[in-house]
Design an enzyme around this catalytic site. Structure first.
Site, PDB file in Angstrom:
ATOM      1  N   ARG A   1       0.836  -1.207   0.000  1.00 29.43           N
ATOM      2  CA  ARG A   1       0.000   0.000   0.000  1.00 29.43           C
ATOM      3  C   ARG A   1       0.870   1.256   0.000  1.00 29.43           C
ATOM      4  O   ARG A   1       0.518   2.250  -0.653  1.00 29.43           O
ATOM      5  CB  ARG A   1      -0.924  -0.009   1.228  1.00 29.43           C
ATOM      6  CG  ARG A   1      -1.764   1.243   1.324  1.00 29.43           C
ATOM      7  CD  ARG A   1      -2.870   1.106   2.327  1.00 29.43           C
ATOM      8  NE  ARG A   1      -3.520   2.387   2.583  1.00 29.43           N
ATOM      9  CZ  ARG A   1      -4.433   2.594   3.526  1.00 29.43           C
ATOM     10  NH1 ARG A   1      -4.805   1.588   4.323  1.00 29.43           N
ATOM     11  NH2 ARG A   1      -4.977   3.782   3.701  1.00 29.43           N
TER      12      ARG A   1
ATOM     13  N   ASN B   1     -10.714  -4.516  -0.182  1.00 31.40           N
ATOM     14  CA  ASN B   1     -10.768  -3.354  -1.058  1.00 31.40           C
ATOM     15  C   ASN B   1      -9.946  -3.547  -2.323  1.00 31.40           C
ATOM     16  O   ASN B   1      -9.005  -4.324  -2.306  1.00 31.40           O
ATOM     17  CB  ASN B   1     -10.235  -2.120  -0.316  1.00 31.40           C
ATOM     18  CG  ASN B   1     -11.380  -1.341   0.294  1.00 31.40           C
ATOM     19  OD1 ASN B   1     -12.467  -1.326  -0.254  1.00 31.40           O
ATOM     20  ND2 ASN B   1     -11.127  -0.714   1.439  1.00 31.40           N
TER      21      ASN B   1
ATOM     22  N   CYS C   1     -19.160  -2.685   2.520  1.00 28.72           N
ATOM     23  CA  CYS C   1     -18.323  -1.522   2.781  1.00 28.72           C
ATOM     24  C   CYS C   1     -18.938  -0.769   3.947  1.00 28.72           C
ATOM     25  O   CYS C   1     -20.160  -0.758   4.117  1.00 28.72           O
ATOM     26  CB  CYS C   1     -18.294  -0.640   1.538  1.00 28.72           C
ATOM     27  SG  CYS C   1     -17.269   0.830   1.762  1.00 28.72           S
TER      28      CYS C   1
ATOM     29  N   HIS D   1     -17.433   3.326  -2.758  1.00 24.75           N
ATOM     30  CA  HIS D   1     -16.588   4.510  -2.594  1.00 24.75           C
ATOM     31  C   HIS D   1     -16.988   5.617  -3.579  1.00 24.75           C
ATOM     32  O   HIS D   1     -16.182   6.493  -3.888  1.00 24.75           O
ATOM     33  CB  HIS D   1     -15.096   4.175  -2.737  1.00 24.75           C
ATOM     34  CG  HIS D   1     -14.578   3.443  -1.537  1.00 24.75           C
ATOM     35  ND1 HIS D   1     -13.237   3.296  -1.253  1.00 24.75           N
ATOM     36  CD2 HIS D   1     -15.215   2.840  -0.507  1.00 24.75           C
ATOM     37  CE1 HIS D   1     -13.089   2.604  -0.136  1.00 24.75           C
ATOM     38  NE2 HIS D   1     -14.280   2.315   0.335  1.00 24.75           N
TER      39      HIS D   1
ATOM     40  N   TYR E   1     -15.459   9.845  -0.214  1.00 25.39           N
ATOM     41  CA  TYR E   1     -14.542   9.600  -1.321  1.00 25.39           C
ATOM     42  C   TYR E   1     -14.855  10.438  -2.559  1.00 25.39           C
ATOM     43  O   TYR E   1     -14.024  10.535  -3.453  1.00 25.39           O
ATOM     44  CB  TYR E   1     -14.552   8.118  -1.708  1.00 25.39           C
ATOM     45  CG  TYR E   1     -13.818   7.252  -0.724  1.00 25.39           C
ATOM     46  CD1 TYR E   1     -12.447   7.036  -0.841  1.00 25.39           C
ATOM     47  CD2 TYR E   1     -14.491   6.656   0.334  1.00 25.39           C
ATOM     48  CE1 TYR E   1     -11.766   6.230   0.064  1.00 25.39           C
ATOM     49  CE2 TYR E   1     -13.820   5.854   1.243  1.00 25.39           C
ATOM     50  CZ  TYR E   1     -12.459   5.646   1.111  1.00 25.39           C
ATOM     51  OH  TYR E   1     -11.783   4.863   2.000  1.00 25.39           O
TER      52      TYR E   1
END
Lengths: 443, 443, 443, 443
Positions: free
Chosen positions: C98, C152, C174, C204, C258
């Site tokens: 990440r 995700n 989510c 998102h 988001y």
């Protein structure tokens, strides 16, 4: 394929009585579309007819003085090698099968007809596997060839080909829009060329949504004329029943002759039952006509297409096919009415359904025009017949009794599911020889 | 509207024989849905019935000991002031009009029925202007009220309301899915609560697409049971004809009783013609039944809904309506089967069409579930009836003879456009008093 | 699976720091959802963490006194045998991957983020093949199990699973809608239960289209509050930038946190670049947080989920998952916000696309509600991200460099195709170990 | 209108420097399209230019020896009487407004361009009310005339006209597809006539989906050539940035030059900023060019269109317009690329959206071809720009600040809603004189 090298055409069902018209078409258009080889293919059962027709074709070519060789053969694979166009005009089970298609339903009090209802379903069940087989050979022997299908029910057969065949260069043709165009021009008393019509719908269920003369919209005037019994648009194979004046006005579209099966079911049925009882269903009439035609064809003195051929419902079919071929060869990009994948042309029908619409035709084939919204009152009938066609195609390919029953029962001309099953069983038995997919042991 | 203040309900057509069931429904649910005022509204012609029913309702309420006041009035506007819910259960022209709806088509050899075909069309033509008028009053006197329409043809009437009225808080209800649910549970021998069914289609043309028992899909088993003649799902007002076993299996969906009109047209017609000739069409039977019911209702000793009411086809209608009201009042968000704007729930039908589907119902009304794709073989019938409904709604609103003819001629139960016009003219004449929109001089 | 026998849950990525929350969820709901076996599965690299988490889970269960056995294993296939539910919460390449996902794009001046843009694309490319592999094992070892995916980018991963896996019982969850619901209720100062929200969009990228309090539409008031900088809805992992008041009013929908990536790209990028230069990108922050969490988890005195866990962006993820499981087990048919196949729920998106919408959830899984038309001004963004997701899923499955480039270049956060290729190459190289599909020799 | 009587054309914005090209077009095609009257209409502010251009036009006509009268007038209504075609090529606020459109956005670090992004939005806001006004006059003075709109942003303006005007005979034309066709032919080294291209998309966002040479699909070869920096397709007004080879291959479609704004945003922005800082934005360059052109036009010795005109980005615009007029007059039914109502031509875009696609053009106007499915990876961008266009059209018509902000904020070239509002306010102030709808007192 180039114009210079000359074109090779293969006609499956070459022994058909329609062949002389096709030959005439190629002769007439020889300058634009130099067909150098025409292969007439048939099966053993049609051998004799094939030779009669082949001989006539050779006489016609000779008389016309064009450089076109006619081949007759029972060897389909050999014929297909390197073909540019393959046309199909076959009739599985010949006219005797059609007689069954018409008489069994009528015996049960429902419409029996070549391309609609129970009869049309069985013609499709017999024909589709044969066409798929031809398409398979095309993939092997001439994958770049266009398959021009005239075999009825032409829309349903094209639907099945585009849905289930690896060969996708397939175009379905029909003479109905061509004849409507001609009739409307003559009804209006103007030149055919000055009339243009927006066609949208399904094969044998196509509407003229707008009629223009020199660019002016004259649809209302045409509808007015059409409700005049004297004028009623008609085809050789459909009774020229008049249309109700107010109904036509409310419809707002020019129906095709076959729409009578759906909007005048009761009257058509009465007519058919009369013919049934007198032993003169259309199939029976045609059978007689055909015998006469072949007697004519045998005459050594005949060097042209005899005018009697135009008595058949399929007259001008080959004109339509020749036009498509000419536009592809010459990349003409002119407008023709063809059976092609919808692709949004008729928004109310599924994108992948085969529809009959105005297309432009060029070297890479037909592209449909976007016809815009059809009025709400015809969505139902179009969707119903398309539903039926897709189920029928599935039945033909899978040999599923359930799907065949479903196709029969949801058809608007079959008014009862129990009756549908009765008729289905009887027709399956009667056509057993031509429906191996329904009788295979390993199923 | 809050639960604490109590709810005000107005029932238009309050003199209907169904009213006692509605009253019973409110009494049973009094804890969750405290209806404090029930206004029964009727027109002058129904005055006497209104008072009989009103008196019975008062006796029922008294016996139950709930705080619910029954008002009877002919003054609709006054009744509507500040209402929370308006229910409509009226019959323009009463049962005599229904007798005409059934008998004229049958006289011409086509199906005559309350909500389908030519009869259903005329019920719609008479009813829709009245409902639009009520909706107009609602906008003025109680714009926040929900209009719960039980008036048949409930789907078509709801289509017309959502399409042509400024008032959009409209829900169409029908007891068919409710009864199917109950019958299927009893057929399976399980509790109703353990069964859940996905319903999708149009009013009186709704399919059970999946049946679950405790979450397990048992649709195939249900279809198997349904083809057992003993088990045939049935409604009081439809002959319990058995379904073909293979047909049901191929269909893959649970049909509603009214589907017989389309999949068993021939047999239903034969049944109806028998009733017609003996003077016992459904309307005639119902008329006798209703006379008997009102005799019962008049008895001062009757304090409950009499069991004879359940002989009517509309039994449980009010249960369905009470459930909707309860879910809105309590923001329950549970699943019910209602007639609402499609909004993509049934992908194959237009987004703005009214459909009958599973919805969740909460304080801000019903939201349909996305039912996913329906099989291709039912698209046609659904679209055809929806096309008809939209044309019929337009005819009812505009009083256009052309649109009325179109609606009649495209209906699958009317097999000929010429016949359609004959029947149309006769029915227009017979119902003239209730169809001012077709006879206004200024048109 | 029956409630009586008890439920078996398998959690892939069981060594995640989120697991204690999941365990807490099962303990809290033990009465309704008696989970008897919880199998925590991880890979060799996560062995140590798995044992720490497993031990904590056992202490939590013991303290709560429920009959729930915790298993820890590296043998996925064994764990899956007969499972009722499989939850996935894994991170291929761990937080180090990440960090790369965030830092490489930022180095090139474009947004680097866990689930959006270039970073999200690479997380998807690494994750999808692993999830498809798990789904394959599910088909073999527990074909009736529901796969509840929290991994995700959850929407894109669910899209890939429903598109490319034989296992179709897949639900993406989510916590964003859950948190929005909570925040909005608290902003309005009312109980969470009295608020209901219509959610529609993509994971998102979900909008609250309507907010109701006790059935009254309060969307405008919520938008007004949201443009107050003090109130700005926010998530732990997104800077709480305020929204423009007029913009929100014009938007007419409640954006999710988001959405800032798309409507406030410039400002978000500036924030991220600041974090990048200081070495405190979100991934780096989370890595520190996680180390601290595991130190806490190791303590033998800890018997409950520590409050520090709520600092993570994924807080309440497991609440959401437990709710789904509870509704399936108990056939609750209540409304939840899930990632499912569209099926017409959001008319503007393809029927087969995965969307995030209100669903009802019962024993046979989730059914989306028909959300009606979204305003024209959001169609573009939704379709653009869905286009990207479908291309990204194809790239992940095929390992096609071209498709990966296309996914990168059409993403609205990547403003140049040449730059897209530069970043793509660098990230492919950096993640090579986790992207075998792009580096296989036989390609 | 008949060919015999001669055609009357009215050109609004007749004082434009492009007019000589239009005149040349009519002279060249005089045989097929006998334009007898050409009315050049302008406003007071353009009076002087109008007379210069008018005088040149008269010299051109005289030299060519055709029977075509040139009228110059400021009286639009008088000019429109009985017109057959109205062409519009106006620029509200002249080049000074364009300079503002380009410079204000660039000042804030975002793309400033004539037809895209913030600049394009403001050009639309100024232009649409004027065009709607012209359309209103057309309804009054020449309702049968075709309005051929060249005014940019041509797609958006046509969208607004077809959405908000009573006059529906409107066609939007653009030279981009024409130039692409020409460039591709020359790149391939073949005759333009042997190349045919399927175009589909939006104005200034159109793709060549297939390129054929003599019917053979050569799309891949074209894409290969296009990624050669030497070959890069280009327009006068767009920097000839090369395309990435792999990107183009993955895209699978031929982008138009304007696609660079979306796929190469970063690089284009850098170029523009360079021009901005040196005071040579495109508008500034064009302004100089135009001054030079008018100096040329004034010379009494000039009797033809000077070659310098081809330096302008709009070169060949009038060729495109003349072709449309010729096809309508002669009912040619040939294929041209035009901006028309979608009607299902591009299935992924709304039915009523204006799109730029291949059409056949005959006497009753253009009919789009059904272009079939576009690849998923371009749906997003197309839908996003179409969303923007529809919001922008609404803003232009209503003068709503909110809608204008929304249009600005959702445009992919405006990366922040706060910035959008800043730029919006500044541009509204700068263009106040030409945006009465945003400043009317009664709002």
């Amino acid at each position: 394929m180039t114009k210079k090298q000359g074109i090779k055409v293969v006609t499956i069902g070459g022994g058909s009585s329609y062949t002389p018209e096709l030959v005439e078409g190629f002769i007439k258009r020889y300058e634009q579309v130099p067909v150098r080889e025409l292969w007439l293919v048939d099966i053993e059962a049609g051998h004799q007819k094939l030779e009669i027709v082949g001989a006539l074709a050779r006489r016609m070519v000779k008389k016309a003085g064009v450089d076109l060789t006619i081949y007759t053969t029972l060897d389909r694979k050999k014929a297909l090698q390197g073909a540019d166009f393959v046309t199909t005009q076959l009739r599985v089970g010949l006219l005797d099968a059609r007689i069954i298609d018409e008489r069994i339903p009528l015996q049960h009090g429902i419409i029996g007809q070549e391309t609609n209802g129970a009869g049309g379903l069985f013609k499709a069940l017999r024909t589709i596997p044969v066409l798929l087989d031809i398409a398979k050979d095309i993939v092997t022997y001439c994958p770049n060839a266009w398959l021009i299908n005239f075999t009825n029910p032409a829309g349903l057969v094209t639907e099945a080909l585009l849905r289930y065949s690896a060969h996708q260069k397939v175009i379905g043709v029909c003479n109905v829009p061509y004849n409507m165009h001609q009739s409307i021009a003559s009804m209006l008393g103007v030149e055919k060329d000055s009339v243009s019509i927006d066609f949208a719908g399904l094969n044998h269920l196509v509407f003229g949504t707008h009629v223009y003369v020199d660019g002016e919209d004259v649809t209302d005037a045409v509808l007015e004329l059409l409700s005049d019994p004297e004028m009623a648009l008609s085809m050789k194979n459909i009774a020229p029943l008049p249309w109700g004046r107010t109904f036509l006005k409310a419809l707002g579209l020019v129906p095709c002759p076959y729409h009578r099966y759906y909007y005048q079911t009761k009257k058509i049925l009465e007519e058919e039952l009369r013919a049934f009882h007198s032993g003169h269903t259309r199939a029976e009439v045609v059978k007689t006509l055909e015998t006469e035609l072949f007697q004519l064809y045998e005459s050594e003195d005949l060097h042209v297409k005899p005018p009697q051929l135009e008595q058949r419902g399929g007259a001008y079919y080959s004109d339509v096919a020749c036009n498509v071929i000419a536009s592809i060869v010459n990349d003409t990009r002119d407008v023709q009415v063809l059976n092609v994948r919808n692709n949004g042309s008729i928004r109310e029908l599924p994108e992948d359904a085969v529809v009959e619409v105005n297309c432009i035709v060029g070297k890479h084939g037909p592209t449909p025009l976007s016809m815009g919204a059809l009025p709400i009152h015809v969505h139902g009938l179009l969707q119903q017949i398309k539903s039926y066609e897709q189920v029928a195609a599935k039945a033909a390919v899978t040999g599923s009794y359930e799907q065949a029953l479903l196709a029969m029962a949801i058809h608007p001309l079959v008014p009862d599911e129990e009756l549908a099953e009765t008729v289905l069983k009887e027709m399956l038995a009667a056509h057993k020889a031509y429906l191996p997919q329904f009788f295979s042991e390993t199923k």
